[in-house]
Scaffold this active site. Sequence first.
Site, PDB file in Angstrom:
ATOM      1  N   LYS A 198       2.684   3.765 -11.159  1.00 25.02           N
ATOM      2  CA  LYS A 198       1.371   3.029 -11.163  1.00 25.02           C
ATOM      3  C   LYS A 198       1.020   2.170 -12.421  1.00 25.02           C
ATOM      4  CE  LYS A 198       0.544   4.196  -6.908  1.00 25.02           C
ATOM      5  NZ  LYS A 198       0.612   3.339  -5.717  1.00 25.02           N
ATOM      6  N   SER A 249      -3.298   2.761  -8.984  1.00 25.28           N
ATOM      7  CA  SER A 249      -4.245   3.817  -9.297  1.00 25.28           C
ATOM      8  C   SER A 249      -4.751   3.906 -10.778  1.00 25.28           C
ATOM      9  CB  SER A 249      -3.359   5.163  -8.914  1.00 25.28           C
ATOM     10  OG  SER A 249      -3.967   6.353  -9.340  1.00 25.28           O
ATOM     11  N   ASN A 298       0.928  -1.097  -0.031  1.00 29.26           N
ATOM     12  CA  ASN A 298      -0.063   0.033   0.007  1.00 29.26           C
ATOM     13  C   ASN A 298       0.726   1.145   0.013  1.00 29.26           C
ATOM     14  OD1 ASN A 298      -2.401   2.104   0.887  1.00 29.26           O
ATOM     15  ND2 ASN A 298      -0.767   2.142   2.552  1.00 29.26           N
ATOM     16  N   ALA A 313       5.852  11.021 -12.616  1.00 32.74           N
ATOM     17  CA  ALA A 313       6.580   9.912 -12.028  1.00 32.74           C
ATOM     18  C   ALA A 313       5.565   9.277 -11.205  1.00 32.74           C
ATOM     19  CB  ALA A 313       7.594  10.656 -11.012  1.00 32.74           C
ATOM     20  N   TYR A 314       4.734   9.645 -10.825  1.00 34.64           N
ATOM     21  CA  TYR A 314       3.551   8.931 -10.196  1.00 34.64           C
ATOM     22  C   TYR A 314       2.968   8.002 -10.808  1.00 34.64           C
ATOM     23  CZ  TYR A 314      -0.420   7.961  -6.983  1.00 34.64           C
ATOM     24  OH  TYR A 314      -1.630   7.322  -6.274  1.00 34.64           O
ATOM     25  N   VAL A 362      -9.667   9.299  -2.947  1.00 33.54           N
ATOM     26  CA  VAL A 362      -9.760   9.021  -1.307  1.00 33.54           C
ATOM     27  C   VAL A 362      -9.266  10.179  -0.323  1.00 33.54           C
ATOM     28  CG1 VAL A 362      -9.526   7.395   0.516  1.00 33.54           C
ATOM     29  CG2 VAL A 362      -9.867   6.552  -1.889  1.00 33.54           C
ATOM     30  N   ARG A 363     -10.193  10.698   0.528  1.00 38.94           N
ATOM     31  CA  ARG A 363      -9.624  11.753   1.615  1.00 38.94           C
ATOM     32  C   ARG A 363      -8.645  11.307   2.668  1.00 38.94           C
ATOM     33  NH1 ARG A 363     -15.127  12.142   1.099  1.00 38.94           N
ATOM     34  NH2 ARG A 363     -15.595  10.899   3.079  1.00 38.94           N
ATOM     35  N   THR A 364      -7.302  11.483   2.116  1.00 36.26           N
ATOM     36  CA  THR A 364      -6.170  11.080   2.952  1.00 36.26           C
ATOM     37  C   THR A 364      -5.234  12.161   2.748  1.00 36.26           C
ATOM     38  OG1 THR A 364      -5.069  10.046   0.897  1.00 36.26           O
ATOM     39  CG2 THR A 364      -6.358   8.747   2.411  1.00 36.26           C
TER      40      THR A 364
HETATM   41  N1  LIG Z   1      -5.745   8.790  -1.768  1.00 39.54           N
HETATM   42  C1  LIG Z   1      -6.100   8.742  -2.997  1.00 39.54           C
HETATM   43  O1  LIG Z   1      -6.934   9.458  -3.590  1.00 39.54           O
HETATM   44  C2  LIG Z   1      -5.255   7.595  -3.835  1.00 39.54           C
HETATM   45  C3  LIG Z   1      -5.839   7.392  -5.128  1.00 39.54           C
HETATM   46  C4  LIG Z   1      -5.152   6.229  -5.821  1.00 39.54           C
HETATM   47  C5  LIG Z   1      -4.261   5.569  -5.260  1.00 39.54           C
HETATM   48  N2  LIG Z   1      -3.911   5.735  -4.003  1.00 39.54           N
HETATM   49  C6  LIG Z   1      -2.730   4.887  -3.206  1.00 39.54           C
HETATM   50  O2  LIG Z   1      -3.080   4.577  -2.203  1.00 39.54           O
HETATM   51  C7  LIG Z   1      -1.940   4.232  -1.469  1.00 39.54           C
HETATM   52  C8  LIG Z   1      -2.206   4.771   0.055  1.00 39.54           C
HETATM   53  O3  LIG Z   1      -2.322   6.241  -0.197  1.00 39.54           O
HETATM   54  P1  LIG Z   1      -2.959   7.181   0.901  1.00 39.54           P
HETATM   55  O4  LIG Z   1      -3.974   7.991   0.363  1.00 39.54           O
HETATM   56  O5  LIG Z   1      -3.319   6.681   2.061  1.00 39.54           O
HETATM   57  O6  LIG Z   1      -1.524   8.104   0.855  1.00 39.54           O
HETATM   58  P2  LIG Z   1      -0.776   8.813   2.155  1.00 39.54           P
HETATM   59  O7  LIG Z   1      -2.072   9.274   3.212  1.00 39.54           O
HETATM   60  O8  LIG Z   1       0.155   9.832   1.887  1.00 39.54           O
HETATM   61  O9  LIG Z   1      -0.152   7.606   3.301  1.00 39.54           O
HETATM   62  C9  LIG Z   1       1.007   7.144   2.456  1.00 39.54           C
HETATM   63  C10 LIG Z   1       1.628   5.943   3.465  1.00 39.54           C
HETATM   64  O10 LIG Z   1       2.605   5.531   2.517  1.00 39.54           O
HETATM   65  C11 LIG Z   1       3.717   5.429   3.414  1.00 39.54           C
HETATM   66  N3  LIG Z   1       5.200   5.846   2.872  1.00 39.54           N
HETATM   67  C12 LIG Z   1       5.594   6.629   1.956  1.00 39.54           C
HETATM   68  N4  LIG Z   1       6.755   6.239   1.573  1.00 39.54           N
HETATM   69  C13 LIG Z   1       7.355   5.242   2.373  1.00 39.54           C
HETATM   70  C14 LIG Z   1       8.389   4.625   2.315  1.00 39.54           C
HETATM   71  N5  LIG Z   1       9.340   5.028   1.602  1.00 39.54           N
HETATM   72  N6  LIG Z   1       8.561   3.570   3.144  1.00 39.54           N
HETATM   73  C15 LIG Z   1       7.513   3.314   3.878  1.00 39.54           C
HETATM   74  N7  LIG Z   1       6.287   3.710   4.003  1.00 39.54           N
HETATM   75  C16 LIG Z   1       6.138   4.719   2.821  1.00 39.54           C
HETATM   76  C17 LIG Z   1       3.431   6.660   4.360  1.00 39.54           C
HETATM   77  O11 LIG Z   1       4.517   6.578   5.388  1.00 39.54           O
HETATM   78  P3  LIG Z   1       4.961   7.982   6.334  1.00 39.54           P
HETATM   79  O12 LIG Z   1       3.596   8.356   7.185  1.00 39.54           O
HETATM   80  O13 LIG Z   1       5.966   7.599   6.796  1.00 39.54           O
HETATM   81  O14 LIG Z   1       4.881   9.223   5.053  1.00 39.54           O
HETATM   82  C18 LIG Z   1       2.073   6.522   4.440  1.00 39.54           C
HETATM   83  O15 LIG Z   1       1.726   5.651   5.563  1.00 39.54           O
HETATM   84  C19 LIG Z   1      -0.708   4.762  -2.243  1.00 39.54           C
HETATM   85  O16 LIG Z   1      -0.005   3.842  -3.131  1.00 39.54           O
HETATM   86  C20 LIG Z   1      -1.403   5.697  -3.138  1.00 39.54           C
HETATM   87  O17 LIG Z   1      -0.716   5.786  -4.236  1.00 39.54           O
HETATM   88  C21 LIG Z   1      -4.261   6.723  -3.282  1.00 39.54           C
END
Ligand SMILES: NC(=O)c1ccc[n+]([C@@H]2O[C@H](COP(=O)([O-])OP(=O)(O)OC[C@H]3O[C@@H](n4cnc5c(N)ncnc54)[C@H](OP(=O)(O)O)[C@@H]3O)[C@@H](O)[C@H]2O)c1
Length: 235
Positions: free
Chosen positions: A163, A141, A87, A158-159, A192-194
Amino acid sequence: MKRKIAIITGANRGIGFEIAKQLGKLGVTVIMTARKEDQGRATCDKLKKEGLDVHFHQLEMTNESSIHKLADDMQEQFGVVDILVNNAGINIDGNKDTTNIDLDTVRTTMETNVYGPLLLSQVLIPLMQSSADGRIVNVSSSMGALNEGMGGYGGNFAYSMSKTALNALTIKLAGDISSSRITVNSMCPGWVRTDMGTAAAPRSVEQGADTAVWLATGDVGMTGKFFRDREVISW
Ligand SMILES: NC(=O)c1ccc[n+]([C@@H]2O[C@H](COP(=O)([O-])OP(=O)(O)OC[C@H]3O[C@@H](n4cnc5c(N)ncnc54)[C@H](OP(=O)(O)O)[C@@H]3O)[C@@H](O)[C@H]2O)c1
């Protein structure tokens, strides 16, 4: 019945934390990993207080030693892993696009979003071979989907590329271990709201985590596919 063992990366916040919570509520033993030990332990304690069987392990996705250490410790402590949810992810493109993005940004993004999941899968597959029903779930994604325009132009190079590569990894790995009992699928959580998705996103973390949890535990019967809302989508 023996509890399943799941490893979730980036479980200290956002979608990863919610996946850990939902799997814990389903009776799975969850290893919540995070790169920051203090934050990881604190969020793990929150779920312990809810009565879930959760454990913390430090994991930095860009550090090979950290990935190997996790696998070694899992071997020693449990001897088996049933579920891996890749994740953790970053989107650090900022306001740059393909014309001016610096290679360090591209490298760090690929290391975190693709090479980390690849190595982690490689080192855990031997442990997952002992599972009757191993599942690898890659959180991808639609920005990696070629047929959805990779999120459009003007940014996120890059993102998006990472993916697309994660989806490619999903297909290749699924094929390469097709004779095993381990399936490999990727999914899009939607917007998603993160912290990454921002408060403007329409979906809750519960909605974002749903398909990943279903792929990890549900009656799926497919491998090498890309899903959104529990449906296979082309990419
Ligand atoms: N939110 C969206 O709308 C959305 C949409 C499509 C896909 N996604 C995917 O869903 C996944 C989770 O996203 P999210 O929205 O929950 O993002 P987020 O809130 O930014 O959380 C990202 C998580 O990844 C961890 N992380 C980042 N770099 C890391 C590393 N080098 N080693 C270990 N952990 C690392 C972060 O840890 P830290 O707290 O230490 O930074 C955090 O726990 C991601 O793969 C993202 O691409 C999200």
